[in-house]
Write a protein that holds these residues in place. Structure first.
Motif, short mmCIF file in Angstrom:
data_model
loop_
_atom_site.label_atom_id
_atom_site.label_comp_id
_atom_site.label_asym_id
_atom_site.label_seq_id
_atom_site.Cartn_x
_atom_site.Cartn_y
_atom_site.Cartn_z
N LEU B 32 44.39 -22.10 53.79
CA LEU B 32 43.43 -23.27 53.25
C LEU B 32 43.24 -23.69 54.62
O LEU B 32 43.85 -23.95 55.48
CB LEU B 32 44.38 -24.15 52.61
CG LEU B 32 43.63 -25.17 52.01
CD1 LEU B 32 42.53 -24.94 50.73
CD2 LEU B 32 44.60 -26.39 51.49
N GLU B 34 41.06 -27.07 55.64
CA GLU B 34 40.47 -28.37 55.32
C GLU B 34 39.59 -28.68 56.66
O GLU B 34 40.05 -28.86 57.66
CB GLU B 34 41.18 -29.51 55.02
CG GLU B 34 42.01 -29.29 53.52
CD GLU B 34 42.57 -30.25 53.16
OE1 GLU B 34 42.30 -31.61 53.14
OE2 GLU B 34 43.91 -30.10 52.98
N ALA B 44 37.02 -28.23 51.85
CA ALA B 44 38.04 -27.10 51.89
C ALA B 44 37.58 -25.76 51.33
O ALA B 44 36.40 -25.50 50.85
CB ALA B 44 38.98 -27.58 50.75
N LEU B 46 39.26 -21.86 50.71
CA LEU B 46 40.56 -21.53 50.13
C LEU B 46 40.24 -19.94 50.47
O LEU B 46 39.43 -19.41 49.93
CB LEU B 46 40.93 -21.65 48.87
CG LEU B 46 42.28 -21.07 48.39
CD1 LEU B 46 43.38 -21.73 49.03
CD2 LEU B 46 42.26 -21.29 46.90
N GLY B 89 48.92 -20.75 47.06
CA GLY B 89 47.48 -20.30 47.15
C GLY B 89 47.12 -20.67 45.86
O GLY B 89 46.04 -21.31 45.52
N VAL B 92 46.94 -23.95 44.33
CA VAL B 92 45.99 -24.71 45.26
C VAL B 92 44.64 -24.53 44.58
O VAL B 92 43.85 -25.47 44.30
CB VAL B 92 46.00 -24.79 46.53
CG1 VAL B 92 44.83 -25.39 47.14
CG2 VAL B 92 47.39 -25.18 47.19
N TRP B 93 44.50 -23.18 44.26
CA TRP B 93 43.05 -22.88 43.71
C TRP B 93 42.95 -23.59 42.33
O TRP B 93 41.74 -24.14 42.03
CB TRP B 93 42.87 -21.45 43.55
CG TRP B 93 41.55 -20.75 43.19
CD1 TRP B 93 40.34 -21.44 43.53
CD2 TRP B 93 41.27 -19.63 42.61
NE1 TRP B 93 39.36 -20.74 43.34
CE2 TRP B 93 40.12 -19.56 42.67
CE3 TRP B 93 42.28 -18.58 41.99
CZ2 TRP B 93 39.12 -18.44 41.89
CZ3 TRP B 93 41.20 -17.63 41.51
CH2 TRP B 93 40.00 -17.40 41.33
#
Lengths: 292, 309
Positions: B32, B34, B44, B46, B89, B92-93
């Motif tokens: 990730l 940012e 952000a 990804l 990941g 977070v997605w």
């Protein structure tokens, strides 16, 4: 290890199975020779030679059954299926050995009405039927809480049906002069054969070409052989042309020992597959190309 | 202030020989990035296995999708770069593709246990983010269940997977955010497909074990795992469970992998119990899936008939 020290024979599962298959074919050929060429002039010893070969086949199947059954833990569902199957095979081995002993004692006089042979055969049918029942329950009736008592009910039903058929057979004069119980046991065999043969056939169709189906093929062969015997007993032999008689004789005489051999070999294959998995060298699944 | 894994150590941009997205790409890593512009705008990006899968313009409560190339080409004022385990990941997605629905304050692990039990009892589905001191965690609930692989915790020592890790957070105050997802979001569709696959696979394997015993199940696990090895997917059969720790950058890639997995299972099962019985096991298990799961599998043609003859 150098080449000079390499053993001549390595007992790999594949090699053992190849040898067992070859041995089984030889045994069948020998049986065919004994039945049809009658190489031993004394009928008793000719018959005993065949019996001993059949006992060898049934020992092989019973031992293979033990090997497979021992691979499962008590809490696993296949444990009870394969132990029931194995006990059935041992009962039938008991029947084969009893037959040999009874022949030695009663060759010239005829068997007594009730024998140990019948006891072993009937017990064998019940255990093999139980293994079929457990297998079907595992496939179809997972949620079914009916236990082995339900199987006892099925057995009772088979006995009632046999009693009805026995009375019917007696009324048309079959086995005249024999006690009712003898006729009952005689009828019981084809009833069990039919029930277990159909059950095994259905299972083998369900499992298709999978290895799990193959031990059941043995039961189908037994049913086939015994059906022909029952057909003969009902007087069918007289209806057949000499050519058909010969064909039926070959089938019934060889399908029966082949039942032991097929069940034994199938159990042995399953034993190596379960014990050694991929290293047994027997797993050749159809690999599909999933990259396309 | 960064949005994700604030305490994670991020390499300074001057320390990186190449831009971080190229760095991730070179190593097929999940991460990730940012970025904060001089005007205070927050973005952000990804990456899954080195492939950019989403870029977002972040505000305090929303994440608006934008083109990944916009973020990549953006000059780095300040940036926060975190390499993520695939499981983290994926979570977070899903968080980026969802919107916060409710916030809760919990007083430590005991409150969490109670909440968790309540969500499980009510078969709740949703994504939970926990912020507690130096910890940040994401947990995905599906019909009240949580797969171990769908709980990721960031600790000052790094990422820890598994639900048990979350229960060890020792901070007294937990800020919990419940996210609501859009059914059309690719992240949600991927999660549903994965959940459906894992659950379907579990039911098939459990039934197969019932039929043939544990030894043959383990043999099948080994064979299927071996057949999947060349692909480098982090998919593994263990007993009657599928462990899926891979972050597939596209839904189609995931479907492709799952197809290969089920093909392997189908081939192995057919060898032992025959095509018809294998088909029966696939179908029986398929029918007990949830409607959303069945739809997700069918959309990708992951259906029983595809894996047995």
């Amino acid at each position: 290890m150098t080449d000079s020290h390499r053993p001549l024979f390595q007992a790999t599962p594949l090699r053992i199975l190849q040898i067992s298959t070859a041995g089984s074919l030889l045994l069948l050929m020998a049986l065919g020779w004994i039945y049809f060429a009658v190489p031993i002039p004394d009928a008793y010893w000719n018959d005993k030679a065949a019996d001993i070969l059949i006992i060898l086949a049934s020992i092989g199947a019973a031992l293979a059954g033990i090997r497979v059954a021992r691979l499962f833990k008590f809490e696993e569902a296949p444990w009870r299926i394969w132990w029931a199957f194995t006990i059935g095979l041992w009962c039938w081995l008991g029947g084969e050995i009893s037959g040999l002993v009874y022949d030695a004692i009663y060759w010239d006089t005829g068997y007594p009405p009730l024998t140990l042979i019948d006891l072993f055969w009937i017990l064998g049918y019940m255990w093999l039927g139980l293994s079929l029942y457990y297998q079907y329950r595992l496939i179809y009736g997972r949620q079914d809480k009916r236990g082995t008592r339900y199987y006892a009910g099925l057995i009772l039903l088979a006995l009632l049906l046999t009693a009805l058929l026995t009375n019917l057979a007696a009324s048309v004069g079959l086995a005249e002069g024999y006690p009712w119980i003898i006729l009952f046991i005689t009828v019981l065999y084809p009833v069990f054969d039919l029930a277990e043969g159909v059950g095994a056939l259905r299972l083998s169709l369900l499992f298709g070409r999978g290895h799990w189906s193959r031990p059941w093929w043995g039961l189908i062969l037994f049913a086939l052989a015994d059906s022909i015997n029952s057909f003969y007993w009902l007087g069918g032999y007289a209806w057949l042309s000499p050519v058909m008689q010969t064909i039926f004789n070959v089938i019934t005489n060889l399908a029966y020992p082949a039942g032991y051999l097929v069940a034994g070999l199938a159990l042995l294959v399953n034993y190596y597959l379960i014990r050694d998995g991929e290293i047994a060298g027997l797993i050749v699944p159809k690999l599909k190309d999933h990259t396309k | 202030m960064w949005h994700f894994f604030t305490r994670a150590e991020s390499p300074r941009s001057t320390d990186l020989p190449v831009p971080p997205e190229l760095e991730f790409q070179g190593r097929n890593a999940t991460g990730l990035i940012e970025k904060r512009t001089a005007q205070g705008e927050h973005f952000a990006l990804l990456l899954a296995g080195g492939i950019p899968i989403g870029a977002y313009h972040l505000s305090a409560t929303t994440a608006t999708p934008i083109s990944p190339s916009d973020v990549i080409s953006m000059p780095a004022g300040q940036q926060h770069v975190v390499e993520l385990p695939d499981a983290a990941g994926r979570l977070v997605w899903l968080a980026l593709e969802s919107s916060p629905k409710r916030r809760l304050s919990l007083s430590g692990g005991k409150d969490w246990q109670e909440k968790r039990a309540a969500w499980q009892a009510s078969h709740w589905s949703g994504l939970v983010e926990i912020l507690a001191g130096a910890y940040q965690a994401f947990v995905f609930f599906w019909q009240g269940d949580i797969l171990a692989v769908d709980a990721a915790l960031y600790t000052p020592q790094g990422f820890v997977a598994g639900l048990s890790a979350i229960e060890q957070i020792d901070a007294p105050q937990w800020e919990v955010t419940l996210y609501e997802w859009q059914d059309t979001s690719p992240a949600y569709q991927y999660f549903i497909l994965r959940q459906a696959t894992v659950r379907w696979c579990h039911k098939i394997l459990r039934r197969y074990q019932e039929l043939v015993g544990r030894n043959l199940l383990l043999i099948m696990d080994r064979e299927v795992n071996r057949s999947l090895q060349p692909w480098n997917w982090r998919l593994e059969l263990e007993d009657d469970m599928l462990h899926d720790a891979h972050f597939f950058p596209r839904l189609q890639s995931a479907a492709h992998a799952y197809r290969a997995l089920f093909m392997g299972i189908g081939a192995q099962m057919s060898f032992m119990i025959g095509d018809q019985m294998a088909q029966r096991l696939f179908s029986e298990a398929f029918e007990t899936n949830l409607t959303e799961e069945i739809a997700a599998l069918q959309t990708q043609r992951l259906i029983p008939a595809a894996f047995t003859d």
